[in-house]
Design a protein around this motif. Sequence first.
Motif, PDB file in Angstrom:
ATOM      1  N   TRP A 187      43.254 152.142  63.900  1.00  0.00           N
ATOM      2  CA  TRP A 187      44.092 151.270  64.739  1.00  0.00           C
ATOM      3  C   TRP A 187      45.335 150.823  63.977  1.00  0.00           C
ATOM      4  N   ASN A 188      45.184 150.534  62.691  1.00  0.00           N
ATOM      5  CA  ASN A 188      46.334 150.122  61.886  1.00  0.00           C
ATOM      6  C   ASN A 188      47.336 151.269  61.731  1.00  0.00           C
TER       7      ASN A 188
ATOM      8  N   VAL B  89      38.759 150.778  62.419  1.00  0.00           N
ATOM      9  CA  VAL B  89      39.742 149.706  62.325  1.00  0.00           C
ATOM     10  C   VAL B  89      41.003 150.204  61.625  1.00  0.00           C
TER      11      VAL B  89
ATOM     12  N   GLN C 240      41.642 144.133  62.041  1.00  0.00           N
ATOM     13  CA  GLN C 240      42.757 144.929  61.545  1.00  0.00           C
ATOM     14  C   GLN C 240      43.475 144.209  60.409  1.00  0.00           C
TER      15      GLN C 240
ATOM     16  N   LEU D 226      49.791 141.597  63.243  1.00  0.00           N
ATOM     17  CA  LEU D 226      49.635 142.699  62.295  1.00  0.00           C
ATOM     18  C   LEU D 226      50.793 142.748  61.301  1.00  0.00           C
TER      19      LEU D 226
END
Length: 443
Positions: free
Chosen positions: A183-184, A180, A88, A430
Motif C-alpha cells: 500500500w505504501n 501494508v 502504513q 502518509l
Amino acid sequence: MIPDLASLHAQGAAQQPTYPDTDAVDAAVARLRHMPPLVFAGECDELKSKLAAVSRGEAFLLQGGDCAETFAGVTADNVRNKLRVLLQMAVVLTYAGSVPVVKLGRLAGQYAKPRSSDTETREGVTLPAYRGDAVNGFDFNEKSRTPDPQRLVDVYNASAATLNLIRAFVNGGYADLRQVHTWNNDFVRESPHAQRYEQMANEIERALTFMKAIGAEPNEFHRVDFHSSHEALVLEYEHAMTRIDSRTDLPYDVSSHFVWIGERTRQLDGAHVELLSRIQNPIGVKLGPTTTADDALALAAKLNPSNEAGRLTFITRFGASKIREGLPALVEKVTAAGTNAAWVCDPMHGNTFEASSGYKTRRFDDVIEEVQGFFDVHRSLGTWPGGVHVELTGDDVTECVGGGEALAEMDLGHRYESVCDPRLNRVQSLELSFLVAEMLRKA
C-alpha cells in the motif's frame, strides 16, 4: 479507593454536560456498571510496558484517529481505513527509527469533546454546544442538542463493535507487513514528492525481500499489537467503566487501554486528575503553552507518585510558533527531577485557525513545523522524542490545507466531514509519516 461520583463532581468537574433528568443518568450509569469490560487489565499492563520502552528511548509511539468519533462512523469500511493508514505509517516509522512502534488508536471511545463555550448561537437561537455523540447530537435543534445519558450506553456498544472489528482485522491477515508495504508503494508512486519518499520505500522493500530469502518471517510480520485510547472526559462513563481487577485487586478503567486528561481538565485539584490518579492504566496529560515545569512536576507527583515507567505520558500541544520557546524548560526540569515520562507531540491542537470560508482548519506545514520543533528541542537536550499524537482519518477528506495535494482554503468545502476539529486525510497522514521518519533517522 475510587471516590464516588458525587465526590468527584463536588471537587470540581470541568467540561461536563448538564443532564436534565438525573434519574436517567443514574439508570444509564447503573447499566454500564454491569456491562463486560471493553478491554482487559492485562492488556493495559502490556501497553504500559511498551510505553516504558518509549520513555527509555527504546520505542516510538504512534497515536492517531478521529477528532471525535460518531456513531454513524462505526462501519467496517471506516474502521478499516483508519486502521490501514495507521499501519502504513507504522511500517515507515519502524524502519526509519529502527525501534518498535507502539500503535495506539484514538478510537473505540473518542466520542466526547471539550468545548470553549457551553452554548452555540445561530440566527438568534441559542442551544447547548455539541459535545460529541457521547453527550448530544450534532443537528442544531433542541431535541438533538439536549444531553441524553442513554448515549453513554450507545458509546459502550459502538466502542465494543469497533474493538471487535479491529481485533478481527489485526489477527485475520489484514496487518500483514508485506501487504501494508505494498500500500505504501502505491502511495509513493502517486505522490508529487515521489523521489523524496522512494528511497526509503525501496530500502524497506529490500529489507523485506532479504528477510523472506533467509526464511526469517516471524509472527510479527503477519499480525500486530494494537491498543485503544480516548480522552477521559465524561465522568459518569469513566467512573462506571472502572472495575477492580481480579488478579491484583486494583482499579482499572476498562473502557480503553490508555486514557488521557485534556488541556482544559488538567487542574491539579480537579475531578479528572483525581479519578485518573486512582486507576492503574497508562495515562496521558495534554500540556499546552501555559504549562510551567512546576505544573508538569506537580501533575507527575499526583498521577504517578511511585514514578513507575510507562505509567505517564506528557502530550505537548504548543503550536508551531511556540514549541521551540516553551518546550525546553519543561523537558529539562522534568528530566532533571528524574521523572519517568514519555514525551509525545500533538501537532494539531495548537495550530487550528478559521479559514475565510468559516471552516476550522490547520496548515499541513504548521503541523510538520511543530513536529520538527519537538524533535529539535529533544535533540538539543539529549532526550528522546517519544512519539506523535495526530488527528487523522483514512478517508480522502478536505479538512487541512496544504500537503502534497496542495489543498487550498477554497477546497475545504468539497469533503469536510469532521463534526469537530479538522483531521489529516489519508495522503497527508502518509506524508507526515515519511517526513517524521526522516526526523527519526537523525534523532
